[in-house]
Scaffold this active site. Structure first.
Site, PDB file in Angstrom:
ATOM      1  N   LYS A 278       1.182  -1.251   0.049  1.00  0.00           N
ATOM      2  CA  LYS A 278      -0.128  -0.417  -0.352  1.00  0.00           C
ATOM      3  C   LYS A 278       1.059   1.499  -0.069  1.00  0.00           C
ATOM      4  CE  LYS A 278      -3.564  -0.026   3.138  1.00  0.00           C
ATOM      5  NZ  LYS A 278      -4.221   0.002   3.825  1.00  0.00           N
TER       6      LYS A 278
ATOM      7  N   LYS B 128      -6.675  -6.425  -3.318  1.00  0.00           N
ATOM      8  CA  LYS B 128      -7.632  -5.377  -1.943  1.00  0.00           C
ATOM      9  C   LYS B 128      -8.594  -4.322  -2.724  1.00  0.00           C
ATOM     10  CE  LYS B 128      -6.084  -4.085   2.222  1.00  0.00           C
ATOM     11  NZ  LYS B 128      -5.274  -3.582   3.104  1.00  0.00           N
TER      12      LYS B 128
END
Length: 249
Positions: free
Chosen positions: A36, A94
């Site tokens: 991320k 995700k």
């Protein structure tokens, strides 16, 4: 608390922004390495090349997840981003549902993707009026898991935005849908004990693992160690995509 709640394995997800941090997090006991970019939004995406390097930098038995960015729920762009991250080596991709767009059409589009054993994780956003009815749709679409996270990292943490009753209802809804379930959203060390009592499958962290609890700072081994010590080790098992086996323990 039920016997199931006391025996459920809870995994520590550590969000990292490069391969160096991934190695540090894996060495510190992270159960899942999450790719991320904290400077690019709530679910900011790293480049596919960075995700590939992160996957190559940690042991094969540690699952790697990757976000696709704060994309609107539009089937075409989301599906392309999911395929890209899966091709880069992410075991779990995700996908955030921030409100707006066509969430159900997007979920349906993801159900039809051939990801070569990679799996999708849906992320609902607690501070964006999440549509909990999407959880059942994710289960029908074959998602591996659903998480509850926050968009505004400067706002209160997840446990301060919603109460235990809401979190318990979310977890139960996810389990009825056959999904593994995770909680994240500016979680700190103090939040861990009450969240352990709720027995999610995953607790996700970024800021709590960094210097001065700054999610854009470097991952700090001492902070990582404190969080790891607060969560009983889950052990290594073939849990991906097998929520029924997990819940039967």
């Amino acid at each position: 608390m039920s016997k199931r709640a006391t025996t459920r394995a809870i995994r520590l997800l550590a969000s990292v922004r490069d391969a160096d941090e991934a190695v540090r997090a894996a060495g510190g006991g992270a159960d899942i390495i999450d790719c991320k970019d904290p400077a690019a939004g709530a679910l900011g995406a790293l480049g596919a090349d960075v995700v590939h390097r992160i996957r190559a930098s940690v042991p094969a038995q540690i699952p790697v997840s990757a976000t696709i960015g704060d994309l609107a729920s539009e089937p075409g762009p989301v599906a392309r981003a999911v395929r890209e991250m899966a091709a880069a080596g992410a075991d779990l991709v995700k996908v955030g549902f921030f409100g707006g767009g066509d969430a159900r059409a997007t979920i349906a589009a993801l159900a039809g993707l051939d990801l070569d054993a990679r799996r999708v994780v849906g992320v609902l956003i607690a501070d964006r009026t999440p549509d909990l009815s999407l959880v059942a749709a994710m289960g029908r679409a074959g998602f591996a898991a659903v998480m509850l996270d926050t968009a505004d990292k400067a706002s209160p943490a997840l446990p301060e935005l919603v109460n235990d009753a809401f979190l318990s209802a979310f977890l139960e809804r996810a389990r009825r849908a056959g999904l593994l379930v995770g909680l994240a959203g500016s979680l700190r060390l103090r939040h861990i004990p009450p969240l352990l009592a709720l027995a999610p499958d995953v607790l996700g962290f970024r800021g709590a693992l960094c210097h001065n609890e700054d999610r854009q700072a470097e991952l700090d081994p001492q902070s990582m160690a404190r969080v790891r010590a607060a969560i009983p080790p889950a052990g290594q098992d073939a849990w991906l995509g097998r929520p029924d086996e997990e819940q039967a323990r």
